[in-house]
Scaffold this motif. Structure first.
Motif, mmCIF file in Angstrom:
data_model
loop_
_atom_site.group_PDB
_atom_site.id
_atom_site.type_symbol
_atom_site.label_atom_id
_atom_site.label_comp_id
_atom_site.label_asym_id
_atom_site.label_seq_id
_atom_site.Cartn_x
_atom_site.Cartn_y
_atom_site.Cartn_z
ATOM 1 N N GLU A 135 0.829 -1.207 0.000
ATOM 2 C CA GLU A 135 0.000 0.000 0.000
ATOM 3 C C GLU A 135 0.861 1.254 0.000
ATOM 4 O OE1 GLU A 135 -2.451 -0.458 3.412
ATOM 5 O OE2 GLU A 135 -3.802 -1.928 2.476
ATOM 6 N N ARG A 136 1.937 1.237 0.764
ATOM 7 C CA ARG A 136 2.846 2.386 0.796
ATOM 8 C C ARG A 136 3.509 2.598 -0.564
ATOM 9 N NH1 ARG A 136 6.840 1.367 5.674
ATOM 10 N NH2 ARG A 136 7.899 3.120 4.636
ATOM 11 N N ALA A 142 0.895 3.957 -3.036
ATOM 12 C CA ALA A 142 0.520 5.332 -2.700
ATOM 13 C C ALA A 142 1.619 6.323 -3.069
ATOM 14 C CB ALA A 142 0.195 5.433 -1.212
#
Length: 348
Positions: A170-171, A174
């Motif tokens: 997710e990091r 993003a």
């Protein structure tokens, strides 16, 4: 003053850049050497060959013409043998008969100190054995040296493949929207590696004609398995590629998907730039990783977590043998738990 290009090229002057990886400097230094030789600042490497240089030239010719080895394999072998010969003879004549078994053992032990994992020493061993076999074709009695260059024990499937966890994925995703000069290209590259499990060379070789937008498929040509493979194109990957093509890709007649932004223009990017882009994506996400292959491992792990079988993972990764895919079986916690035996003395 001209700035250094994102692809590692220089303008007319050398500038200092905060590179931390040797791969980032490789292209720039190669271009610098070409310019220095073209302007007679330094001598051409063919001029003033030392005995070691001449020996390496003949060995390289043997590997090319007799054994038919690939250029990258020959380059790696030459680097190993150069260290061996220069350490033993410096600029003196090459006398292979002066080598003793202990000399070779010490050399291998010294090279092993630079290997992150024991299996990495196999490249050194392979180069040494190849060189000594070459010397036997010249009449040298070096069989006793071949005997001491044995491969270390390497237990197959001994290690666990490193993968990104859900939070790190997710990091990473993003952080792709950072708005840099090549952010859309980086996003498309990361999606190709993470969603499709493509190798760096496969990403670099993608062509516009390989994407069937109406059928949502992508064709991989001349892959490591020496075949063409057709894969489904995930929506996120297709969108990332489309955004790059529409908003960021330079005007060019080249049919490659990913092309260079700096000179030489109208040329596709190479695997080195694919790997560099992924490293930059890790850095933007604050992740302490550098290897692009990590995303391929992550894709395989996500497939297993989603209920895919080992055979299905092998098909997506395009492994020709299931044995290559079996290492991922150790990441299949759900199915492993189902076959685990009770621990002796436990209450369950």
């Amino acid at each position: 003053m001209p700035q250094s290009g994102e692809d590692g090229t220089f303008g007319s002057y050398v500038v200092t850049t905060p590179y931390h990886h040797r791969q980032d400097l490789h292209a720039a230094l190669g271009h610098l050497l070409v310019q220095l030789r073209a302007n007679a600042v330094i001598a051409d490497p063919a001029i003033g060959l030392t005995p070691v240089d001449e020996e390496l030239r003949r060995f390289d010719e043997y590997m090319n013409r007799v054994r038919g080895l690939a250029p990258i394999t020959r380059k790696q072998s030459i680097a190993v043998i150069r260290r061996l010969l220069f350490g033993q003879f410096a600029d003196q004549a090459i006398v292979v008969s002066t080598f003793r078994p202990d000399d070779i053992r010490k050399f291998v032990a010294c090279q092993g100190e630079f290997c992150k994992v024991p299996a990495s020493i196999k490249g050194t061993i392979s180069a040494l054995r190849g060189y000594f076999r070459y010397r036997t074709t010249l009449g040298d009695r070096v069989h006793h040296l071949i005997g001491v260059t044995s491969y270390p024990a390497n237990w197959q499937q001994a290690s666990l493949p490193k993968t990104l966890n859900t939070n790190e994925i997710e990091r990473l995703l993003a952080a792709l929207d950072y708005g840099g000069a090549a952010s859309r290209r980086t996003a498309a590259i990361v999606h190709c590696a993470l969603d499709l499990g493509l190798r760096s060379c496969e990403v670099a070789q993608l062509g516009l004609d390989d994407i069937d937008w109406s059928a949502a498929t992508i064709t991989l040509r001349h892959t490591k398995g020496r075949r063409d493979d057709v894969m489904p194109l995930p929506a996120a990957t297709g969108q990332a590629i489309a955004d790059y093509l529409k908003f960021e890709r330079p005007q060019t007649t080249n049919r490659a998907v990913f092309v260079r932004n700096v000179a030489p223009r109208d040329q596709p990017v190479g695997p080195d730039l694919i790997q560099k882009s992924i490293r930059q994506a890790y850095a933007h996400a604050g992740l302490p990783y550098t290897r692009s292959h990590l995303l391929r491992h992550t894709m395989a792990s996500r497939l297993l977590a989603g209920g895919s079988s080992i055979k299905e993972v092998a098909d997506v990764l395009r492994h020709r043998s299931l044995n290559t895919t079996l290492v991922y079986a150790k990441l299949d916690s759900k199915n492993l738990a189902a076959v685990a035996l009770p621990w002796p003395g436990s209450v369950s």
